[in-house]
Design a protein around this motif. Sequence first.
Motif, PDB file in Angstrom:
ATOM      1  N   VAL A 156     -10.097  75.178   1.791  1.00  0.00           N
ATOM      2  CA  VAL A 156     -10.836  75.541   2.995  1.00  0.00           C
ATOM      3  C   VAL A 156      -9.850  75.991   4.059  1.00  0.00           C
ATOM      4  O   VAL A 156      -8.660  76.131   3.813  1.00  0.00           O
ATOM      5  CB  VAL A 156     -11.676  74.353   3.511  1.00  0.00           C
ATOM      6  CG1 VAL A 156     -12.839  74.053   2.604  1.00  0.00           C
ATOM      7  CG2 VAL A 156     -10.809  73.113   3.702  1.00  0.00           C
ATOM      8  N   GLY A 157     -10.379  76.192   5.262  1.00  0.00           N
ATOM      9  CA  GLY A 157      -9.547  76.617   6.383  1.00  0.00           C
ATOM     10  C   GLY A 157     -10.006  77.939   6.936  1.00  0.00           C
ATOM     11  O   GLY A 157      -9.200  78.849   7.121  1.00  0.00           O
ATOM     12  N   GLY A 158     -11.308  78.080   7.212  1.00  0.00           N
ATOM     13  CA  GLY A 158     -11.817  79.346   7.723  1.00  0.00           C
ATOM     14  C   GLY A 158     -11.771  80.450   6.692  1.00  0.00           C
ATOM     15  O   GLY A 158     -11.581  81.617   7.046  1.00  0.00           O
ATOM     16  N   LEU A 204     -20.219  77.363   5.303  1.00  0.00           N
ATOM     17  CA  LEU A 204     -19.886  76.226   6.151  1.00  0.00           C
ATOM     18  C   LEU A 204     -20.060  76.538   7.620  1.00  0.00           C
ATOM     19  O   LEU A 204     -20.274  75.635   8.428  1.00  0.00           O
ATOM     20  CB  LEU A 204     -18.440  75.782   5.888  1.00  0.00           C
ATOM     21  CG  LEU A 204     -18.096  75.437   4.430  1.00  0.00           C
ATOM     22  CD1 LEU A 204     -16.645  75.028   4.325  1.00  0.00           C
ATOM     23  CD2 LEU A 204     -19.001  74.340   3.912  1.00  0.00           C
ATOM     24  N   GLY A 205     -19.948  77.798   7.979  1.00  0.00           N
ATOM     25  CA  GLY A 205     -20.105  78.178   9.375  1.00  0.00           C
ATOM     26  C   GLY A 205     -19.894  79.665   9.546  1.00  0.00           C
ATOM     27  O   GLY A 205     -19.633  80.396   8.589  1.00  0.00           O
ATOM     28  N   ARG A 206     -20.022  80.106  10.786  1.00  0.00           N
ATOM     29  CA  ARG A 206     -19.781  81.506  11.129  1.00  0.00           C
ATOM     30  C   ARG A 206     -18.485  81.598  11.911  1.00  0.00           C
ATOM     31  O   ARG A 206     -18.228  80.800  12.808  1.00  0.00           O
ATOM     32  CB  ARG A 206     -20.924  82.060  11.976  1.00  0.00           C
ATOM     33  CG  ARG A 206     -20.728  83.510  12.414  1.00  0.00           C
ATOM     34  CD  ARG A 206     -21.661  83.855  13.564  1.00  0.00           C
ATOM     35  NE  ARG A 206     -21.526  85.236  13.999  1.00  0.00           N
ATOM     36  CZ  ARG A 206     -20.606  85.682  14.850  1.00  0.00           C
ATOM     37  NH1 ARG A 206     -19.710  84.830  15.338  1.00  0.00           N
ATOM     38  NH2 ARG A 206     -20.560  86.954  15.206  1.00  0.00           N
ATOM     39  N   SER A 207     -17.682  82.583  11.595  1.00  0.00           N
ATOM     40  CA  SER A 207     -16.406  82.771  12.283  1.00  0.00           C
ATOM     41  C   SER A 207     -16.235  84.247  12.621  1.00  0.00           C
ATOM     42  O   SER A 207     -16.462  85.110  11.775  1.00  0.00           O
ATOM     43  CB  SER A 207     -15.246  82.284  11.402  1.00  0.00           C
ATOM     44  OG  SER A 207     -14.006  82.550  12.019  1.00  0.00           O
ATOM     45  N   THR A 238     -17.847  81.396   6.667  1.00  0.00           N
ATOM     46  CA  THR A 238     -16.773  80.662   6.004  1.00  0.00           C
ATOM     47  C   THR A 238     -17.343  79.825   4.869  1.00  0.00           C
ATOM     48  O   THR A 238     -18.474  79.324   4.943  1.00  0.00           O
ATOM     49  CB  THR A 238     -16.036  79.753   6.993  1.00  0.00           C
ATOM     50  OG1 THR A 238     -16.956  78.791   7.531  1.00  0.00           O
ATOM     51  CG2 THR A 238     -15.451  80.568   8.128  1.00  0.00           C
ATOM     52  N   VAL A 239     -16.548  79.666   3.825  1.00  0.00           N
ATOM     53  CA  VAL A 239     -16.937  78.892   2.647  1.00  0.00           C
ATOM     54  C   VAL A 239     -15.738  78.078   2.187  1.00  0.00           C
ATOM     55  O   VAL A 239     -14.630  78.230   2.702  1.00  0.00           O
ATOM     56  CB  VAL A 239     -17.415  79.810   1.496  1.00  0.00           C
ATOM     57  CG1 VAL A 239     -18.663  80.570   1.883  1.00  0.00           C
ATOM     58  CG2 VAL A 239     -16.293  80.776   1.087  1.00  0.00           C
ATOM     59  N   LEU A 276     -25.116  68.145  12.482  1.00  0.00           N
ATOM     60  CA  LEU A 276     -23.762  67.590  12.549  1.00  0.00           C
ATOM     61  C   LEU A 276     -22.689  68.670  12.598  1.00  0.00           C
ATOM     62  O   LEU A 276     -21.567  68.401  13.028  1.00  0.00           O
ATOM     63  CB  LEU A 276     -23.515  66.678  11.343  1.00  0.00           C
ATOM     64  CG  LEU A 276     -24.199  65.305  11.395  1.00  0.00           C
ATOM     65  CD1 LEU A 276     -23.990  64.572  10.087  1.00  0.00           C
ATOM     66  CD2 LEU A 276     -23.676  64.484  12.559  1.00  0.00           C
ATOM     67  N   ASP A 277     -23.003  69.891  12.147  1.00  0.00           N
ATOM     68  CA  ASP A 277     -21.990  70.951  12.197  1.00  0.00           C
ATOM     69  C   ASP A 277     -21.568  71.223  13.636  1.00  0.00           C
ATOM     70  O   ASP A 277     -20.378  71.384  13.926  1.00  0.00           O
ATOM     71  CB  ASP A 277     -22.514  72.220  11.519  1.00  0.00           C
ATOM     72  CG  ASP A 277     -23.895  72.612  11.998  1.00  0.00           C
ATOM     73  OD1 ASP A 277     -24.493  71.882  12.816  1.00  0.00           O
ATOM     74  OD2 ASP A 277     -24.392  73.671  11.561  1.00  0.00           O
ATOM     75  N   LYS A 278     -22.520  71.263  14.555  1.00  0.00           N
ATOM     76  CA  LYS A 278     -22.197  71.479  15.969  1.00  0.00           C
ATOM     77  C   LYS A 278     -21.490  70.267  16.557  1.00  0.00           C
ATOM     78  O   LYS A 278     -20.497  70.406  17.289  1.00  0.00           O
ATOM     79  CB  LYS A 278     -23.465  71.789  16.750  1.00  0.00           C
ATOM     80  CG  LYS A 278     -23.221  72.086  18.228  1.00  0.00           C
ATOM     81  CD  LYS A 278     -24.495  72.488  18.935  1.00  0.00           C
ATOM     82  CE  LYS A 278     -24.210  72.851  20.393  1.00  0.00           C
ATOM     83  NZ  LYS A 278     -25.448  73.267  21.104  1.00  0.00           N
ATOM     84  N   PHE A 279     -21.993  69.090  16.230  1.00  0.00           N
ATOM     85  CA  PHE A 279     -21.394  67.871  16.781  1.00  0.00           C
ATOM     86  C   PHE A 279     -19.949  67.727  16.336  1.00  0.00           C
ATOM     87  O   PHE A 279     -19.063  67.396  17.140  1.00  0.00           O
ATOM     88  CB  PHE A 279     -22.208  66.658  16.345  1.00  0.00           C
ATOM     89  CG  PHE A 279     -21.575  65.340  16.720  1.00  0.00           C
ATOM     90  CD1 PHE A 279     -21.601  64.889  18.023  1.00  0.00           C
ATOM     91  CD2 PHE A 279     -20.936  64.567  15.755  1.00  0.00           C
ATOM     92  CE1 PHE A 279     -21.010  63.677  18.371  1.00  0.00           C
ATOM     93  CE2 PHE A 279     -20.349  63.356  16.096  1.00  0.00           C
ATOM     94  CZ  PHE A 279     -20.387  62.914  17.408  1.00  0.00           C
ATOM     95  N   TRP A 280     -19.668  67.970  15.046  1.00  0.00           N
ATOM     96  CA  TRP A 280     -18.303  67.806  14.547  1.00  0.00           C
ATOM     97  C   TRP A 280     -17.354  68.821  15.154  1.00  0.00           C
ATOM     98  O   TRP A 280     -16.198  68.500  15.438  1.00  0.00           O
ATOM     99  CB  TRP A 280     -18.302  67.918  13.023  1.00  0.00           C
ATOM    100  CG  TRP A 280     -18.795  66.682  12.340  1.00  0.00           C
ATOM    101  CD1 TRP A 280     -19.179  65.526  12.936  1.00  0.00           C
ATOM    102  CD2 TRP A 280     -18.957  66.489  10.938  1.00  0.00           C
ATOM    103  NE1 TRP A 280     -19.590  64.619  11.989  1.00  0.00           N
ATOM    104  CE2 TRP A 280     -19.459  65.177  10.759  1.00  0.00           C
ATOM    105  CE3 TRP A 280     -18.743  67.279   9.827  1.00  0.00           C
ATOM    106  CZ2 TRP A 280     -19.732  64.655   9.504  1.00  0.00           C
ATOM    107  CZ3 TRP A 280     -19.019  66.755   8.579  1.00  0.00           C
ATOM    108  CH2 TRP A 280     -19.502  65.462   8.415  1.00  0.00           C
TER     109      TRP A 280
END
Length: 651
Positions: free
Chosen positions: A314-316, A333-336, A553-554, A579-583
Amino acid sequence: MTVLWVEPSYWNTVLNFLAQQYFTDSHATCILWNPSFDFLLETVEPLPLIIIDSQRWFNDGQDVYDYEGKRDEFEEKGIGYNDWILRLTVAIEASHCETFLVFQEQIPKFASSFYHSSMYSIWRSLRNRFIFVYTEELIEENDNYLLGYILQDQPNILLVTSKYLNSSIFDIKTNRFVGPRNFDTNPGLVDFDLLQRYDAENDEIIWDVGTKSALSVKMRNLKGREVVIGIFDYKPFMLLDYERKPFFYDRSENTTEVAIDGTEIRLMLTFCELYNCTIQVDTSEKTDWGDIYPNGSGYGLVGMVLDRRNDYGVGGMYLWYEAYQYMDMTHFLGRSGVTCLVPAPNRLISWTLLLRPFQTALWMCVMLCLLLESLALCVTRRWEHYADSPFNSWMDSLRFGCISTLKLFVSQGTSYVTSSYALRTVLVASYMIDIILTTVYSGGLAAILTLPTLEEAADSRQRLFDHKLIWTGTSQAWITTIDERSADPVLLGLMEHYRVYDASLISAYSHTEQMGFVVERMQFGHLGNTELIENDALERLKLMVDDIYFAFTVAFVPRLWPHLNAYNDFILAWHSSGLDKFWEWKIAADYMNAHRQNRIVASQRPNLDIGPVQLGIDNFIGLILLWCFGMICSLLTFAIELWKGQEQSVL
């Protein structure tokens, strides 16, 4: 009369029994045929079968599939292969085999080739099941069939053994899978547990611990099985800490003095809490995500995952097609967004300051207005007539018109006295127009000197392209995601201006060079990859208002990673819970400088509240140049008048 005694074979019974339980829901079943075992699969439900006979591979004209195309593809990419890898790759890719039945001496060959075949195939499955069959009667000295990475890494493996080829009692075992992986002390050792003893002659189970439940429980409780994570410090996605606890074992340094955290690392930490697995880290790769070569090898973090030294990268990491060809990836996992810190605009001070109050079109109108004034005064003066004087000449009238217009424009009077009402009217009208122009101009100039006028900054995707500004990062991975076949011209142009420099050079350039520096805008507003820019360099940089491009991201994992299904379900639950936002906010608050983050984000908007500014020569250089131009013209005119006066006196 001779009586032939045919020894009964019970392999057909036991294999049909297992196939009915484990193979009926697969796309297809590949059977690596062995003539020593007499069996015929007969199931209640239709079962697509692909028969692979390794003894007939070299017989010309026996293949139903043309392997030359796949062989040429391997050779073009430089992929090392053998007949087993080639045949299994085609079987997986063309027939979509998900279940496999392998016999005796073919087991180690299959085990050593299957991972490569599944990696080179464009088709993949998360429901692979395997039945390995052998009898101790055919085992030769020094034979060990139970070696291979697949036997350690796949949970859905059944081993069917018997003492003799014609035995009726069969042991059905499964690989242990859970618990320590033994890749340090005995990397080839695989432990098998007895699940069931089956009597094929009487069609009954002699001893049973629950085969289906024993297989399914493996994934629910991993009993400390290790998951190795490749990591380097890249906040807030992943980070290393040598002071906080708990500590994890670092395989590269052979120490237990490293703590890990991060928005994407915490996912795996929580996953292992739920499924009882053990986290180990590998910090041998310090700075680079790496890349994949066409032959299936790689370097950096993705190369370590590809070599199966790590289980989780991982790592962006973005959706890289080249990596996806040889590895599996998780749900997003998220948007970057990839953006830049670019040089902040400077206050616009130059000799052109005097021209700034009016735009080009307005200056053209002013010039036209002055020209019309000059012509009006010239014509009116030409036809001005007194009772005791003749008409004025055209030359004198033109000179009068031009000089009077310039004097009126700069609010200067004239010594000429006229009694003509026509000329007086034109002079008054011209004076009124010039008063309006000079007043508007003075107000605009005062505003420019009071409120700063800034240069245009390359702070958007389009302006970065228009300025042809060089932008830089520490890795080629920043542009690997871009698909050149579908990218727009602006993005292709930006790719041409991207440069790769090391971290120390980027840090030095941020103080002096006019270039952009890559940063990563996360899903909920925080910024990554900013540590290379020192605090004193932030004064001359500003954050772009938009992204050059964005991606999801994956996490990259090896092909056939057994936890992928469970991990994807866990990711979806994580997103749904918020939890994605909280973390992201929690990790940014714990490990990143909030003031620095706010300072970078605030640089998107220019701060015009700069207070009093000491004026310098640059503020008045335009006025000085205009004064110098006027003085030079006056001196030249005066010299010409003196020269003409001397000629007239001589004559």
